[in-house]
Design a protein around this motif. Structure first.
Motif, PDB file in Angstrom:
ATOM      1  N   ALA A  33       2.994   6.534 -13.260  1.00  0.00           N
ATOM      2  CA  ALA A  33       2.217   5.788 -12.267  1.00  0.00           C
ATOM      3  C   ALA A  33       2.533   4.299 -12.347  1.00  0.00           C
ATOM      4  N   LEU A  34       2.660   3.781 -13.549  1.00  0.00           N
ATOM      5  CA  LEU A  34       3.016   2.376 -13.731  1.00  0.00           C
ATOM      6  C   LEU A  34       4.344   2.069 -13.055  1.00  0.00           C
ATOM      7  N   GLY A  35       5.319   2.936 -13.256  1.00  0.00           N
ATOM      8  CA  GLY A  35       6.631   2.728 -12.648  1.00  0.00           C
ATOM      9  C   GLY A  35       6.575   2.777 -11.129  1.00  0.00           C
ATOM     10  N   VAL A  36       5.809   3.721 -10.594  1.00  0.00           N
ATOM     11  CA  VAL A  36       5.692   3.852  -9.139  1.00  0.00           C
ATOM     12  C   VAL A  36       5.064   2.589  -8.544  1.00  0.00           C
ATOM     13  N   ILE A  37       3.959   2.146  -9.133  1.00  0.00           N
ATOM     14  CA  ILE A  37       3.263   0.961  -8.615  1.00  0.00           C
ATOM     15  C   ILE A  37       4.159  -0.275  -8.721  1.00  0.00           C
ATOM     16  N   GLU A  38       4.850  -0.412  -9.850  1.00  0.00           N
ATOM     17  CA  GLU A  38       5.718  -1.578 -10.041  1.00  0.00           C
ATOM     18  C   GLU A  38       6.858  -1.589  -9.028  1.00  0.00           C
ATOM     19  N   ARG A  39       7.449  -0.419  -8.778  1.00  0.00           N
ATOM     20  CA  ARG A  39       8.555  -0.347  -7.817  1.00  0.00           C
ATOM     21  C   ARG A  39       8.079  -0.638  -6.394  1.00  0.00           C
ATOM     22  N   CYS A  40       6.884  -0.156  -6.052  1.00  0.00           N
ATOM     23  CA  CYS A  40       6.359  -0.400  -4.705  1.00  0.00           C
ATOM     24  C   CYS A  40       6.066  -1.883  -4.481  1.00  0.00           C
ATOM     25  N   LEU A  41       5.462  -2.532  -5.468  1.00  0.00           N
ATOM     26  CA  LEU A  41       5.165  -3.949  -5.326  1.00  0.00           C
ATOM     27  C   LEU A  41       6.452  -4.778  -5.289  1.00  0.00           C
ATOM     28  N   SER A  42       7.441  -4.377  -6.078  1.00  0.00           N
ATOM     29  CA  SER A  42       8.726  -5.084  -6.052  1.00  0.00           C
ATOM     30  C   SER A  42       9.409  -4.899  -4.697  1.00  0.00           C
ATOM     31  N   ALA A  43       9.309  -3.697  -4.134  1.00  0.00           N
ATOM     32  CA  ALA A  43       9.880  -3.455  -2.808  1.00  0.00           C
ATOM     33  C   ALA A  43       9.165  -4.285  -1.748  1.00  0.00           C
ATOM     34  N   ALA A  44       7.859  -4.485  -1.913  1.00  0.00           N
ATOM     35  CA  ALA A  44       7.109  -5.316  -0.969  1.00  0.00           C
ATOM     36  C   ALA A  44       7.572  -6.771  -1.043  1.00  0.00           C
ATOM     37  N   ILE A  45       7.878  -7.249  -2.246  1.00  0.00           N
ATOM     38  CA  ILE A  45       8.402  -8.612  -2.392  1.00  0.00           C
ATOM     39  C   ILE A  45       9.727  -8.743  -1.643  1.00  0.00           C
ATOM     40  N   ALA A  46      10.609  -7.769  -1.829  1.00  0.00           N
ATOM     41  CA  ALA A  46      11.911  -7.809  -1.169  1.00  0.00           C
ATOM     42  C   ALA A  46      11.754  -7.778   0.349  1.00  0.00           C
ATOM     43  N   GLU A  47      10.827  -6.976   0.840  1.00  0.00           N
ATOM     44  CA  GLU A  47      10.614  -6.874   2.286  1.00  0.00           C
ATOM     45  C   GLU A  47      10.050  -8.166   2.856  1.00  0.00           C
ATOM     46  N   ARG A  48       9.153  -8.811   2.138  1.00  0.00           N
ATOM     47  CA  ARG A  48       8.598 -10.071   2.612  1.00  0.00           C
ATOM     48  C   ARG A  48       9.651 -11.177   2.644  1.00  0.00           C
ATOM     49  N   ARG A  49      10.591 -11.113   1.732  1.00  0.00           N
ATOM     50  CA  ARG A  49      11.646 -12.135   1.703  1.00  0.00           C
ATOM     51  C   ARG A  49      12.624 -11.957   2.855  1.00  0.00           C
ATOM     52  N   GLN A  50      12.937 -10.702   3.182  1.00  0.00           N
ATOM     53  CA  GLN A  50      13.864 -10.419   4.271  1.00  0.00           C
ATOM     54  C   GLN A  50      13.282  -9.317   5.146  1.00  0.00           C
ATOM     55  N   PRO A  51      12.286  -9.660   5.980  1.00  0.00           N
ATOM     56  CA  PRO A  51      11.646  -8.645   6.826  1.00  0.00           C
ATOM     57  C   PRO A  51      12.625  -8.077   7.855  1.00  0.00           C
ATOM     58  N   GLN A  52      12.494  -6.782   8.104  1.00  0.00           N
ATOM     59  CA  GLN A  52      13.320  -6.102   9.087  1.00  0.00           C
ATOM     60  C   GLN A  52      12.414  -5.378  10.081  1.00  0.00           C
ATOM     61  N   GLU A  53      13.003  -4.560  10.918  1.00  0.00           N
ATOM     62  CA  GLU A  53      12.235  -3.832  11.924  1.00  0.00           C
ATOM     63  C   GLU A  53      11.155  -2.978  11.260  1.00  0.00           C
ATOM     64  N   ALA A  54       9.967  -2.964  11.880  1.00  0.00           N
ATOM     65  CA  ALA A  54       8.821  -2.184  11.382  1.00  0.00           C
ATOM     66  C   ALA A  54       8.410  -2.614   9.978  1.00  0.00           C
ATOM     67  N   SER A  55       8.498  -3.908   9.710  1.00  0.00           N
ATOM     68  CA  SER A  55       8.169  -4.419   8.378  1.00  0.00           C
ATOM     69  C   SER A  55       6.722  -4.145   8.008  1.00  0.00           C
ATOM     70  N   ALA A  56       5.800  -4.350   8.961  1.00  0.00           N
ATOM     71  CA  ALA A  56       4.382  -4.116   8.676  1.00  0.00           C
ATOM     72  C   ALA A  56       4.120  -2.664   8.323  1.00  0.00           C
ATOM     73  N   LEU A  57       4.824  -1.751   9.001  1.00  0.00           N
ATOM     74  CA  LEU A  57       4.660  -0.326   8.711  1.00  0.00           C
ATOM     75  C   LEU A  57       5.151   0.003   7.308  1.00  0.00           C
ATOM     76  N   LEU A  58       6.266  -0.594   6.915  1.00  0.00           N
ATOM     77  CA  LEU A  58       6.792  -0.352   5.567  1.00  0.00           C
ATOM     78  C   LEU A  58       5.832  -0.880   4.507  1.00  0.00           C
ATOM     79  N   LEU A  59       5.289  -2.078   4.716  1.00  0.00           N
ATOM     80  CA  LEU A  59       4.367  -2.651   3.737  1.00  0.00           C
ATOM     81  C   LEU A  59       3.111  -1.798   3.596  1.00  0.00           C
ATOM     82  N   SER A  60       2.582  -1.298   4.707  1.00  0.00           N
ATOM     83  CA  SER A  60       1.389  -0.442   4.616  1.00  0.00           C
ATOM     84  C   SER A  60       1.713   0.873   3.922  1.00  0.00           C
ATOM     85  N   ALA A  61       2.934   1.393   4.130  1.00  0.00           N
ATOM     86  CA  ALA A  61       3.339   2.632   3.457  1.00  0.00           C
ATOM     87  C   ALA A  61       3.450   2.416   1.952  1.00  0.00           C
ATOM     88  N   LEU A  62       4.022   1.287   1.557  1.00  0.00           N
ATOM     89  CA  LEU A  62       4.118   0.975   0.131  1.00  0.00           C
ATOM     90  C   LEU A  62       2.738   0.818  -0.490  1.00  0.00           C
TER      91      LEU A  62
END
Length: 289
Positions: free
Chosen positions: A112-141
Protein backbone atom coordinates in the motif's frame (compact mmCIF):
# COMPACT_ATOMS: atom_id res chain seq x y z
CA UNK A 1 -4.71 18.73 -6.33
CA UNK A 2 -1.28 20.18 -5.52
CA UNK A 3 1.41 17.62 -4.65
CA UNK A 4 5.04 18.14 -3.69
CA UNK A 5 7.93 16.23 -2.22
CA UNK A 6 9.17 16.58 1.35
CA UNK A 7 12.94 16.51 1.02
CA UNK A 8 15.36 15.75 3.81
CA UNK A 9 16.27 18.90 5.75
CA UNK A 10 18.68 19.80 8.52
CA UNK A 11 16.06 21.60 10.57
CA UNK A 12 12.40 21.16 11.49
CA UNK A 13 10.00 22.55 8.90
CA UNK A 14 6.57 24.12 9.27
CA UNK A 15 3.59 24.56 6.93
CA UNK A 16 0.36 26.41 7.62
CA UNK A 17 -2.86 25.52 5.84
CA UNK A 18 -6.50 26.64 5.47
CA UNK A 19 -5.81 30.17 6.60
CA UNK A 20 -8.46 32.92 6.46
CA UNK A 21 -7.39 34.12 3.00
CA UNK A 22 -6.50 30.82 1.35
CA UNK A 23 -8.45 28.08 -0.42
CA UNK A 24 -9.88 25.41 1.86
CA UNK A 25 -8.32 22.03 1.09
CA UNK A 26 -7.83 18.64 2.65
CA UNK A 27 -4.27 17.77 3.61
CA UNK A 28 -2.46 14.50 2.94
CA UNK A 29 1.05 13.73 4.17
CA UNK A 30 2.82 10.49 3.28
CA UNK A 31 5.84 10.19 5.54
CA UNK A 32 8.50 7.73 4.40
CA UNK A 33 11.10 8.68 6.99
CA UNK A 34 11.16 10.68 10.22
CA UNK A 35 8.27 12.08 12.21
CA UNK A 36 6.24 15.14 13.02
CA UNK A 37 2.83 16.33 14.10
CA UNK A 38 -0.13 18.35 12.87
CA UNK A 39 -2.25 20.78 14.84
CA UNK A 40 -5.67 21.31 13.25
CA UNK A 41 -8.65 22.85 14.99
CA UNK A 42 -7.02 22.36 18.37
CA UNK A 43 -6.46 18.65 17.77
CA UNK A 44 -2.88 17.38 17.69
CA UNK A 45 -1.97 14.33 15.61
CA UNK A 46 1.51 12.77 15.76
CA UNK A 47 2.92 10.88 12.79
CA UNK A 48 5.94 8.57 12.57
CA UNK A 49 7.12 6.97 9.33
CA UNK A 50 6.06 4.94 7.55
CA UNK A 51 2.63 6.50 7.92
CA UNK A 52 -0.02 8.64 6.32
CA UNK A 53 -1.67 11.71 7.81
CA UNK A 54 -5.08 12.82 6.51
CA UNK A 55 -6.76 16.05 7.61
CA UNK A 56 -10.30 16.04 6.26
CA UNK A 57 -12.07 18.61 8.44
CA UNK A 58 -10.50 21.49 6.47
CA UNK A 59 -9.84 23.45 9.66
CA UNK A 60 -6.96 25.93 9.88
CA UNK A 61 -3.80 24.36 11.22
CA UNK A 62 -0.08 23.82 11.06
CA UNK A 63 2.14 20.90 10.16
CA UNK A 64 5.57 20.42 11.73
CA UNK A 65 8.04 17.83 10.46
CA UNK A 66 11.26 16.95 12.23
CA UNK A 67 14.69 17.38 10.69
CA UNK A 68 15.43 14.53 8.31
CA UNK A 69 11.79 13.75 7.55
CA UNK A 70 10.99 12.78 3.95
CA UNK A 71 7.85 11.98 2.00
CA UNK A 72 5.15 13.66 -0.04
CA UNK A 73 2.48 16.23 0.76
CA UNK A 74 -0.77 16.94 -1.11
CA UNK A 75 -3.45 19.61 -0.83
CA UNK A 76 -6.73 18.36 -2.27
CA UNK A 77 -9.62 20.53 -3.41
CA UNK A 78 -13.28 19.63 -3.49
CA UNK A 79 -13.61 19.22 -7.27
CA UNK A 80 -10.89 16.58 -7.55
CA UNK A 81 -12.19 14.81 -4.45
CA UNK A 82 -15.76 14.63 -5.82
CA UNK A 83 -14.51 13.00 -9.03
CA UNK A 84 -12.25 10.61 -7.09
CA UNK A 85 -15.03 9.51 -4.74
CA UNK A 86 -17.46 8.80 -7.60
CA UNK A 87 -20.85 7.19 -7.05
CA UNK A 88 -20.04 3.52 -6.66
CA UNK A 89 -21.16 1.29 -3.81
CA UNK A 90 -18.01 1.98 -1.80
CA UNK A 91 -18.16 5.73 -2.38
CA UNK A 92 -20.04 6.25 0.87
CA UNK A 93 -17.35 4.46 2.87
CA UNK A 94 -14.75 6.64 1.19
CA UNK A 95 -16.70 9.73 2.12
CA UNK A 96 -16.83 8.76 5.79
CA UNK A 97 -13.10 8.25 5.58
CA UNK A 98 -12.16 11.57 4.00
CA UNK A 99 -14.31 13.70 6.29
CA UNK A 100 -12.10 12.85 9.29
CA UNK A 101 -8.67 13.70 10.66
CA UNK A 102 -6.52 10.63 11.32
CA UNK A 103 -3.17 8.94 10.91
CA UNK A 104 -2.59 5.52 9.38
CA UNK A 105 0.49 3.49 10.20
CA UNK A 106 1.83 1.85 7.05
CA UNK A 107 4.21 -0.43 8.93
CA UNK A 108 3.57 -3.90 7.55
CA UNK A 109 1.75 -2.42 4.52
CA UNK A 110 4.67 -2.10 2.12
CA UNK A 111 2.50 -2.72 -0.94
CA UNK A 112 0.00 0.00 0.00
CA UNK A 113 2.86 2.37 0.80
CA UNK A 114 4.36 1.75 -2.63
CA UNK A 115 1.04 2.26 -4.41
CA UNK A 116 0.32 5.55 -2.62
CA UNK A 117 3.87 6.82 -3.17
CA UNK A 118 3.77 5.99 -6.89
CA UNK A 119 0.37 7.66 -7.34
CA UNK A 120 1.46 10.86 -5.62
CA UNK A 121 4.70 10.91 -7.62
CA UNK A 122 2.69 10.45 -10.83
CA UNK A 123 0.48 13.37 -9.79
CA UNK A 124 3.59 15.56 -9.39
CA UNK A 125 4.75 14.61 -12.89
CA UNK A 126 1.31 15.33 -14.35
CA UNK A 127 1.10 18.74 -12.70
CA UNK A 128 4.51 19.66 -14.08
CA UNK A 129 3.60 18.65 -17.63
CA UNK A 130 -0.21 18.46 -17.92
CA UNK A 131 -1.62 16.69 -20.96
CA UNK A 132 -5.08 15.93 -22.33
CA UNK A 133 -7.62 14.91 -19.65
CA UNK A 134 -5.19 15.91 -16.90
CA UNK A 135 -7.96 16.49 -14.35
CA UNK A 136 -9.36 13.03 -15.04
CA UNK A 137 -5.95 11.44 -14.51
CA UNK A 138 -5.41 13.29 -11.23
CA UNK A 139 -8.81 12.22 -9.89
CA UNK A 140 -8.06 8.61 -10.92
CA UNK A 141 -4.74 8.69 -9.08
CA UNK A 142 -6.44 10.14 -6.01
CA UNK A 143 -9.10 7.41 -6.13
CA UNK A 144 -6.37 4.75 -5.96
CA UNK A 145 -4.85 6.53 -2.97
CA UNK A 146 -8.21 6.73 -1.19
CA UNK A 147 -9.03 3.06 -1.79
CA UNK A 148 -5.57 2.11 -0.51
CA UNK A 149 -6.26 4.17 2.61
CA UNK A 150 -9.63 2.47 3.08
CA UNK A 151 -8.07 -0.98 2.80
CA UNK A 152 -5.32 -0.20 5.29
CA UNK A 153 -7.88 1.22 7.71
CA UNK A 154 -9.82 -2.04 7.55
CA UNK A 155 -12.92 -0.57 5.95
CA UNK A 156 -15.84 1.23 7.50
CA UNK A 157 -15.91 -0.97 10.60
CA UNK A 158 -12.68 0.58 11.89
CA UNK A 159 -13.66 4.20 11.32
CA UNK A 160 -14.35 6.24 14.44
CA UNK A 161 -17.94 6.72 15.52
CA UNK A 162 -19.43 3.87 13.47
CA UNK A 163 -22.06 2.25 15.72
CA UNK A 164 -25.05 0.14 14.70
CA UNK A 165 -27.22 3.10 13.70
CA UNK A 166 -24.39 4.81 11.83
CA UNK A 167 -23.57 1.55 10.09
CA UNK A 168 -27.20 1.22 8.94
CA UNK A 169 -27.16 4.82 7.72
CA UNK A 170 -23.97 4.16 5.80
CA UNK A 171 -25.41 1.00 4.24
CA UNK A 172 -28.53 2.96 3.25
CA UNK A 173 -26.41 5.57 1.51
CA UNK A 174 -24.51 2.83 -0.29
CA UNK A 175 -27.82 1.40 -1.53
CA UNK A 176 -28.89 4.87 -2.63
CA UNK A 177 -25.71 5.26 -4.69
CA UNK A 178 -26.44 1.95 -6.40
CA UNK A 179 -30.18 2.38 -6.95
CA UNK A 180 -31.24 6.04 -7.01
CA UNK A 181 -31.57 5.90 -10.81
CA UNK A 182 -33.96 2.95 -10.41
CA UNK A 183 -36.33 5.06 -8.26
CA UNK A 184 -36.60 2.58 -5.41
CA UNK A 185 -39.30 3.35 -2.89
CA UNK A 186 -38.30 3.85 0.76
CA UNK A 187 -39.96 0.56 1.69
CA UNK A 188 -37.69 -1.31 -0.71
CA UNK A 189 -34.58 0.28 0.82
CA UNK A 190 -35.83 -0.65 4.29
CA UNK A 191 -36.49 -4.22 3.21
CA UNK A 192 -32.99 -4.53 1.72
CA UNK A 193 -31.56 -3.30 5.04
CA UNK A 194 -33.75 -5.63 7.12
CA UNK A 195 -35.48 -2.81 9.01
CA UNK A 196 -38.92 -1.24 8.95
CA UNK A 197 -39.55 1.98 6.99
CA UNK A 198 -40.25 3.74 10.30
CA UNK A 199 -36.87 2.69 11.71
CA UNK A 200 -35.08 3.80 8.54
CA UNK A 201 -36.88 7.14 8.79
CA UNK A 202 -35.79 7.54 12.42
CA UNK A 203 -32.16 6.63 11.62
CA UNK A 204 -31.98 9.19 8.80
CA UNK A 205 -33.73 12.03 10.62
CA UNK A 206 -31.70 11.47 13.81
CA UNK A 207 -28.39 11.08 11.99
CA UNK A 208 -28.73 13.67 9.22
CA UNK A 209 -31.93 15.57 9.89
CA UNK A 210 -33.58 14.50 6.63
CA UNK A 211 -36.02 11.76 5.69
CA UNK A 212 -34.96 8.82 3.49
CA UNK A 213 -37.20 10.09 0.69
CA UNK A 214 -35.59 13.55 0.84
CA UNK A 215 -32.09 12.05 0.73
CA UNK A 216 -32.90 9.94 -2.32
CA UNK A 217 -34.52 12.89 -4.09
CA UNK A 218 -31.57 15.16 -3.32
CA UNK A 219 -29.12 12.58 -4.64
CA UNK A 220 -31.13 12.25 -7.85
CA UNK A 221 -31.35 16.04 -8.25
CA UNK A 222 -27.62 16.42 -7.65
CA UNK A 223 -26.87 13.89 -10.39
CA UNK A 224 -29.26 15.68 -12.75
CA UNK A 225 -27.46 18.99 -12.10
CA UNK A 226 -24.07 17.43 -12.80
CA UNK A 227 -25.27 15.88 -16.05
CA UNK A 228 -26.94 19.08 -17.21
CA UNK A 229 -23.63 20.86 -16.66
CA UNK A 230 -21.33 18.25 -18.17
CA UNK A 231 -23.36 16.19 -20.66
CA UNK A 232 -24.46 17.00 -24.21
CA UNK A 233 -27.53 14.76 -23.93
CA UNK A 234 -30.90 16.33 -24.66
CA UNK A 235 -33.20 16.96 -21.71
CA UNK A 236 -35.30 13.95 -22.74
CA UNK A 237 -32.25 11.67 -23.06
CA UNK A 238 -30.83 12.90 -19.78
CA UNK A 239 -34.10 12.31 -17.96
CA UNK A 240 -34.34 8.82 -19.41
CA UNK A 241 -30.77 8.05 -18.25
CA UNK A 242 -31.92 8.91 -14.72
CA UNK A 243 -34.94 6.61 -14.84
CA UNK A 244 -37.63 9.08 -15.93
CA UNK A 245 -39.72 7.64 -18.77
CA UNK A 246 -41.70 10.88 -19.12
CA UNK A 247 -39.73 14.10 -19.90
CA UNK A 248 -42.46 16.16 -18.27
CA UNK A 249 -42.06 14.17 -15.05
CA UNK A 250 -38.30 14.81 -15.08
CA UNK A 251 -38.77 18.54 -15.68
CA UNK A 252 -41.35 18.73 -12.90
CA UNK A 253 -39.07 16.87 -10.48
CA UNK A 254 -36.04 19.02 -11.32
CA UNK A 255 -38.00 22.26 -10.97
CA UNK A 256 -39.42 21.14 -7.64
CA UNK A 257 -35.96 20.29 -6.30
CA UNK A 258 -34.01 23.27 -7.67
CA UNK A 259 -36.59 25.93 -8.41
CA UNK A 260 -35.50 26.06 -12.07
CA UNK A 261 -36.57 24.04 -15.14
CA UNK A 262 -33.74 21.87 -16.52
CA UNK A 263 -33.51 23.75 -19.82
CA UNK A 264 -33.17 27.10 -18.10
CA UNK A 265 -30.62 25.66 -15.67
CA UNK A 266 -28.46 24.40 -18.54
CA UNK A 267 -28.67 27.75 -20.36
CA UNK A 268 -27.61 29.53 -17.16
CA UNK A 269 -24.57 27.25 -16.91
CA UNK A 270 -23.63 27.95 -20.54
CA UNK A 271 -24.01 31.69 -19.98
CA UNK A 272 -21.90 31.52 -16.82
CA UNK A 273 -19.13 29.71 -18.65
CA UNK A 274 -19.17 32.35 -21.38
CA UNK A 275 -18.96 35.09 -18.78
CA UNK A 276 -15.67 34.62 -16.93
CA UNK A 277 -16.83 36.97 -14.23
CA UNK A 278 -19.41 34.48 -12.98
CA UNK A 279 -18.73 31.12 -11.36
CA UNK A 280 -20.30 27.93 -12.68
CA UNK A 281 -22.13 26.08 -9.95
CA UNK A 282 -20.95 22.51 -9.46
CA UNK A 283 -22.58 20.68 -6.55
CA UNK A 284 -19.94 20.36 -3.87
CA UNK A 285 -18.93 17.29 -1.96
CA UNK A 286 -20.86 18.55 1.06
CA UNK A 287 -24.17 19.11 -0.68
CA UNK A 288 -25.33 15.51 -0.38
CA UNK A 289 -24.92 14.42 3.26
Amino acid sequence: MDVGTIDCGLHARFWSFNGPTGTMTRQLVLLTDGGGEADAGGQRLAIAAPALLWLGDMKPGRLRLEAGATGLRAQIGDDTLVEAIGDEAHSVALRYLVDRDFTLSLAGHAEALGVIERCLSAAIAERRQPQEASALLLSALLRIVLVSMLRVSGGRESLPGIGERMSLLQRFRQLVEMNFRNHWQVARYADALGVTPDRLHAICTDGIGKSPKALVSERLAREAMLRLERSSLTIQQLGHSLGFSDPAHFSSFFRKMTGTPPGRYRRAVIDARADHGRAVHVPSFAEWP
